[in-house]
Design a protein around this motif. Sequence first.
Motif, PDB file in Angstrom:
ATOM      1  N   ASN A  85       0.844  -1.191   0.000  1.00  0.00           N
ATOM      2  CA  ASN A  85       0.000   0.000   0.000  1.00  0.00           C
ATOM      3  C   ASN A  85       0.887   1.252   0.000  1.00  0.00           C
ATOM      4  O   ASN A  85       0.769   2.147   0.838  1.00  0.00           O
ATOM      5  N   ALA A  86       1.797   1.285  -0.964  1.00  0.00           N
ATOM      6  CA  ALA A  86       2.808   2.347  -1.030  1.00  0.00           C
ATOM      7  C   ALA A  86       2.214   3.738  -1.256  1.00  0.00           C
ATOM      8  O   ALA A  86       2.832   4.727  -0.883  1.00  0.00           O
ATOM      9  N   ALA A  87       1.012   3.825  -1.830  1.00  0.00           N
ATOM     10  CA  ALA A  87       0.386   5.138  -2.020  1.00  0.00           C
ATOM     11  C   ALA A  87       0.070   5.770  -0.658  1.00  0.00           C
ATOM     12  O   ALA A  87       0.287   6.964  -0.461  1.00  0.00           O
ATOM     13  N   GLN A  88      -0.411   4.976   0.288  1.00  0.00           N
ATOM     14  CA  GLN A  88      -0.745   5.499   1.614  1.00  0.00           C
ATOM     15  C   GLN A  88       0.446   5.456   2.575  1.00  0.00           C
ATOM     16  O   GLN A  88       0.585   6.307   3.438  1.00  0.00           O
ATOM     17  N   PHE A  89       1.310   4.453   2.411  1.00  0.00           N
ATOM     18  CA  PHE A  89       2.465   4.275   3.301  1.00  0.00           C
ATOM     19  C   PHE A  89       3.734   4.173   2.448  1.00  0.00           C
ATOM     20  O   PHE A  89       4.216   3.075   2.185  1.00  0.00           O
ATOM     21  N   PRO A  90       4.270   5.297   1.988  1.00  0.00           N
ATOM     22  CA  PRO A  90       5.397   5.259   1.040  1.00  0.00           C
ATOM     23  C   PRO A  90       6.728   4.779   1.628  1.00  0.00           C
ATOM     24  O   PRO A  90       7.620   4.403   0.876  1.00  0.00           O
ATOM     25  N   LYS A  91       6.841   4.788   2.961  1.00  0.00           N
ATOM     26  CA  LYS A  91       8.116   4.400   3.571  1.00  0.00           C
ATOM     27  C   LYS A  91       7.920   3.401   4.698  1.00  0.00           C
ATOM     28  O   LYS A  91       6.914   3.429   5.402  1.00  0.00           O
ATOM     29  N   ALA A  92       8.909   2.549   4.862  1.00  0.00           N
ATOM     30  CA  ALA A  92       9.034   1.699   6.040  1.00  0.00           C
ATOM     31  C   ALA A  92      10.187   2.296   6.835  1.00  0.00           C
ATOM     32  O   ALA A  92      11.093   2.917   6.259  1.00  0.00           O
ATOM     33  N   THR A 112      12.197  -0.172  16.947  1.00  0.00           N
ATOM     34  CA  THR A 112      10.843  -0.289  16.411  1.00  0.00           C
ATOM     35  C   THR A 112      10.905  -0.321  14.889  1.00  0.00           C
ATOM     36  O   THR A 112      11.629   0.458  14.266  1.00  0.00           O
ATOM     37  N   LEU A 113      10.135  -1.235  14.335  1.00  0.00           N
ATOM     38  CA  LEU A 113      10.023  -1.375  12.884  1.00  0.00           C
ATOM     39  C   LEU A 113       8.598  -1.011  12.511  1.00  0.00           C
ATOM     40  O   LEU A 113       7.643  -1.540  13.099  1.00  0.00           O
ATOM     41  N   THR A 114       8.451  -0.079  11.561  1.00  0.00           N
ATOM     42  CA  THR A 114       7.134   0.350  11.096  1.00  0.00           C
ATOM     43  C   THR A 114       7.016   0.075   9.614  1.00  0.00           C
ATOM     44  O   THR A 114       7.839   0.541   8.823  1.00  0.00           O
ATOM     45  N   ILE A 115       6.010  -0.717   9.269  1.00  0.00           N
ATOM     46  CA  ILE A 115       5.704  -1.017   7.870  1.00  0.00           C
ATOM     47  C   ILE A 115       4.192  -0.929   7.720  1.00  0.00           C
ATOM     48  O   ILE A 115       3.454  -1.507   8.525  1.00  0.00           O
ATOM     49  N   LYS A 116       3.750  -0.200   6.713  1.00  0.00           N
ATOM     50  CA  LYS A 116       2.331  -0.118   6.381  1.00  0.00           C
ATOM     51  C   LYS A 116       1.502   0.346   7.588  1.00  0.00           C
ATOM     52  O   LYS A 116       0.414  -0.145   7.838  1.00  0.00           O
ATOM     53  N   GLY A 117       2.063   1.282   8.358  1.00  0.00           N
ATOM     54  CA  GLY A 117       1.354   1.857   9.492  1.00  0.00           C
ATOM     55  C   GLY A 117       1.340   0.999  10.746  1.00  0.00           C
ATOM     56  O   GLY A 117       0.789   1.401  11.766  1.00  0.00           O
TER      57      GLY A 117
END
Length: 175
Positions: A85-92, A112-117
Amino acid sequence: MAALVLAIPAFAAVLKVDTSKSQVNIVFKQMNVPVDAKFKKFSANIDYNAAKPESSKANVEIELNSFDLGDAEYNKEVLKKEWFNAAQFPKASFTSTAMKAAGAGKLDVSGTLTIKGKTSNVSFPVTIKQEGGKQVFDGALPIKRLTYNIGEGEWKDTSMVADEVTIKFHVVTQP
């Protein structure tokens, strides 16, 4: 022992990452066949103190649009809502919360690791070595893709794409 300690640079410095020599890859299994893919664009801020590793910090951001499976159609597919969902979450991103010496040339890193919110606490080992005046950091972080909702709907089925994913990194700093 004292001579060994004196040989290690005792200063903390934000290291400049040489992105042309560094890489972030992921390895996963699709239909039980290992697949190796990479992220072409990422940035890393590493504030490393060899004499006091516990005072060190790291922050990494990965541009999900740079994901490369080696096929343009697959690359387009994984950027969709069901996957990254790179349009809403462009970065990890990864932000360290603790680093501890784990022997010569080794660190235990937590953060902490954040991917896709979705954010979770992670820990993994890192090896550090000197190569021609450059610091080289290598590590592997195993994750479960479903923890981050990577593969929604029909793609939650782990018989096609395994839940286990390993993020591998090789970060080379400039002198």
